[in-house]
Design an enzyme around this catalytic site. Structure first.
Site, mmCIF file in Angstrom:
data_model
loop_
_atom_site.group_PDB
_atom_site.id
_atom_site.type_symbol
_atom_site.label_atom_id
_atom_site.label_comp_id
_atom_site.label_asym_id
_atom_site.label_seq_id
_atom_site.Cartn_x
_atom_site.Cartn_y
_atom_site.Cartn_z
ATOM 1 N N SER A 125 33.385 57.463 -40.724
ATOM 2 C CA SER A 125 33.945 57.178 -39.397
ATOM 3 C C SER A 125 34.027 58.443 -38.560
ATOM 4 O O SER A 125 34.231 59.551 -39.080
ATOM 5 C CB SER A 125 35.343 56.607 -39.595
ATOM 6 O OG SER A 125 36.035 56.577 -38.376
ATOM 7 N N TYR A 150 44.199 56.420 -43.936
ATOM 8 C CA TYR A 150 42.877 55.787 -43.817
ATOM 9 C C TYR A 150 41.809 56.844 -43.500
ATOM 10 O O TYR A 150 40.795 56.952 -44.176
ATOM 11 C CB TYR A 150 42.881 54.708 -42.717
ATOM 12 C CG TYR A 150 41.510 54.396 -42.174
ATOM 13 C CD1 TYR A 150 40.636 53.591 -42.879
ATOM 14 C CD2 TYR A 150 41.059 54.953 -40.964
ATOM 15 C CE1 TYR A 150 39.360 53.335 -42.407
ATOM 16 C CE2 TYR A 150 39.795 54.706 -40.485
ATOM 17 C CZ TYR A 150 38.945 53.896 -41.204
ATOM 18 O OH TYR A 150 37.679 53.660 -40.737
ATOM 19 N N LYS A 154 38.395 58.671 -45.777
ATOM 20 C CA LYS A 154 36.993 58.879 -45.374
ATOM 21 C C LYS A 154 36.584 60.334 -45.610
ATOM 22 O O LYS A 154 35.487 60.618 -46.087
ATOM 23 C CB LYS A 154 36.795 58.500 -43.899
ATOM 24 C CG LYS A 154 36.997 57.021 -43.592
ATOM 25 C CD LYS A 154 35.965 56.145 -44.273
ATOM 26 C CE LYS A 154 36.192 54.664 -44.061
ATOM 27 N NZ LYS A 154 35.396 53.806 -44.971
HETATM 28 C C1 UD1 Z 1 40.065 53.785 -34.772
HETATM 29 C C2 UD1 Z 1 39.245 54.914 -35.331
HETATM 30 C C3 UD1 Z 1 38.094 54.422 -36.120
HETATM 31 C C4 UD1 Z 1 38.547 53.442 -37.140
HETATM 32 C C5 UD1 Z 1 39.217 52.281 -36.432
HETATM 33 C C6 UD1 Z 1 39.670 51.278 -37.449
HETATM 34 C C7 UD1 Z 1 39.211 56.891 -33.892
HETATM 35 C C8 UD1 Z 1 38.531 57.584 -32.788
HETATM 36 N N1 UD1 Z 1 38.685 55.729 -34.246
HETATM 37 O O1 UD1 Z 1 39.362 53.263 -33.701
HETATM 38 O O2 UD1 Z 1 37.477 55.486 -36.773
HETATM 39 O O3 UD1 Z 1 37.459 53.003 -37.895
HETATM 40 O O4 UD1 Z 1 40.333 52.789 -35.724
HETATM 41 O O5 UD1 Z 1 40.467 50.300 -36.894
HETATM 42 O O6 UD1 Z 1 40.184 57.348 -34.439
HETATM 43 N N2 UD1 Z 1 43.389 49.498 -27.283
HETATM 44 C C9 UD1 Z 1 44.221 48.918 -26.336
HETATM 45 N N3 UD1 Z 1 44.831 47.738 -26.638
HETATM 46 C C10 UD1 Z 1 44.648 47.101 -27.846
HETATM 47 C C11 UD1 Z 1 43.811 47.710 -28.801
HETATM 48 C C12 UD1 Z 1 43.205 48.912 -28.480
HETATM 49 O O7 UD1 Z 1 44.393 49.438 -25.247
HETATM 50 O O8 UD1 Z 1 45.259 46.043 -28.062
HETATM 51 C C13 UD1 Z 1 42.694 50.754 -26.949
HETATM 52 C C14 UD1 Z 1 43.073 51.925 -27.843
HETATM 53 O O9 UD1 Z 1 44.157 52.629 -27.315
HETATM 54 C C15 UD1 Z 1 41.782 52.729 -27.848
HETATM 55 C C16 UD1 Z 1 40.673 51.695 -27.655
HETATM 56 O O10 UD1 Z 1 41.325 50.540 -27.142
HETATM 57 O O11 UD1 Z 1 41.775 53.588 -26.745
HETATM 58 C C17 UD1 Z 1 39.960 51.347 -28.923
HETATM 59 O O12 UD1 Z 1 40.904 51.020 -29.918
HETATM 60 P P1 UD1 Z 1 40.480 50.401 -31.319
HETATM 61 O O13 UD1 Z 1 39.534 49.285 -31.112
HETATM 62 O O14 UD1 Z 1 41.721 50.123 -32.092
HETATM 63 O O15 UD1 Z 1 39.648 51.547 -32.015
HETATM 64 P P2 UD1 Z 1 40.020 53.094 -32.269
HETATM 65 O O16 UD1 Z 1 41.475 53.282 -32.330
HETATM 66 O O17 UD1 Z 1 39.226 53.895 -31.334
#
Ligand code: UD1
Length: 340
Positions: A125, A150, A154
């Site tokens: 990741s 987690y 990795k």
């Molecule tokens: C993270 C990890 C990734 C991991 C994954 C597993 C990083 C960069 N990435 O992804 O390696 O495999 O988790 O789950 O650390 N968001 C919202 N509202 C929501 C959900 C998400 O605003 O309800 C936003 C988050 O703040 C983020 C983006 O959407 O900015 C993506 O979030 P998400 O899909 O959870 O992935 P990561 O956190 O990037």
């Protein structure tokens, strides 16, 4: 026909990769304990490819069962997806995460050694980079202290693989560092099936539009980014899946340059949360009910991939447009919820 063992093959990325492997002429054996996936995924794979992969239901923490599997099949390569992956949960249950994600890996590496399986693809990741100092981030960027158990599994796993390969000349591995995989197969026969409340952005979006969730919370708009929301590199899961086939081929054909190689799997484009919302709305004609709330603990501000090494060395590129990818996620949600 060469045989690829896909651990976690009924899961989200595992199922899409199994499809690509079968379509590229490999025999696929799936090992999965179904802790976060469903057996019906095999029907979806069969529907798309015409082939039902061999399936073995067991927990890869059980060493004897892993060895029995290698006795039963002649395995040429392994793609190891099976792992626990919820960042927040890993903070609550560190020992479960370390035990599961590390013991399964050790069992597989030991079985590979014993049964002379040469090639291993690891599901890593971009989380290993933390908040990178330079963007886009390339594979030589330093691995930063993990923000969650987690993420730490990795990092530790990559080290265990490297140390093992160092003293086992017959073995080679490719670690694929994923950015944010999204979307579903264009047939809508397989896709992402999160248990309970989705933690990831796109399944939360599609469930909100499907009426299962009330409102999407956007976690913060006070980041140092153009629209204030965090930036990620969202990659279509089928593009990601194809890179695994390339990695397997590279090792089986002895085209790898080193016995341990690392590649970023992303698009190279940084996209904000608000851009995801806007693009989804334009692609599907659906409005997303959302509100801006506070930041989510542990989120980094921005990350996107330098993909030039993967593009050049693997001859692979993710080029599915974001609107198509988001539409595929919605088509999948509609299919499983019976929405017309
Ligand atoms: C993270 C990890 C990734 C991991 C994954 C597993 C990083 C960069 N990435 O992804 O390696 O495999 O988790 O789950 O650390 N968001 C919202 N509202 C929501 C959900 C998400 O605003 O309800 C936003 C988050 O703040 C983020 C983006 O959407 O900015 C993506 O979030 P998400 O899909 O959870 O992935 P990561 O956190 O990037």
């Amino acid at each position: 026909m060469q045989t690829v063992l896909v651990t976690g093959g009924t899961g989200y990325i595992g199922s899409h990769t199994s499809v690509e492997l079968i379509e590229s002429g490999y025999k696929v054996v799936i090992a999965d304990n179904l802790s976060n996936s469903q057996i019906e995924v095999l029907d979806g794979i069969k529907e798309i490819t015409g082939v039902r992969p061999d399936f073995e239901k067991f927990d890869l923490c059980e060493r004897e069962k892993v060895f029995s599997l290698f006795k039963k099949y002649r395995i040429d390569a392994i793609i190891h997806f099976a792992a626990l992956k919820a960042v927040g949960e890993s903070v609550e249950k560190p020992l479960e995460y370390y035990y599961n994600n590390i013991v399964t890996l050790i069992n597989l590496l030991q079985a590979m050694k014993k049964y002379n399986t040469s090639s291993f693809v690891f599901s890593s990741s971009c989380t290993v980079y933390g908040q990178p100092d330079q963007l886009p981030v390339n594979e030589n960027a330093p691995v930063k202290k993990a923000m969650s158990p987690y993420g730490n599994t990795k990092q530790i796993a990559e080290e265990i693989i490297q140390d093992t390969i160092h003293v086992t000349p017959l073995m080679k591995a490719i670690s694929l560092r994923y950015f944010n995989p999204i979307g579903a197969h264009k047939s809508a026969e397989i896709g992402e099936l999160p248990l309970g409340i989705p933690q990831n952005l796109v399944p939360f979006v599609t469930q909100t539009v499907a009426g299962i969730r009330n409102k999407l919370s956007v976690f913060g708009n006070d980041y140092n980014t153009p629209d204030g929301t965090p930036i990620r590199d969202y990659i279509y899961v089928c593009d990601l899946a194809k890179a695994h086939v390339v990695a397997v081929k590279r090792m089986l054909n002895n085209e790898n340059k080193q016995n341990f190689e690392v590649f970023n799997l992303g698009t190279g484009n940084g996209i904000s949360v608000l851009e995801i919302i806007k693009t989804f709305e334009n692609a599907t004609g659906k409005k997303i009910n959302y509100e801006i709330v506070g930041r989510r603990e542990g989120d980094i501000e921005k990350v996107w991939a330098d993909t030039s090494f993967a593009n050049k060395e693997l001859g692979w590129k993710s080029d599915t447009p974001l609107d198509e990818t988001l539409k595929s996620a919605w088509e999948w949600e509609k299919r499983i919820r019976n929405i017309k």
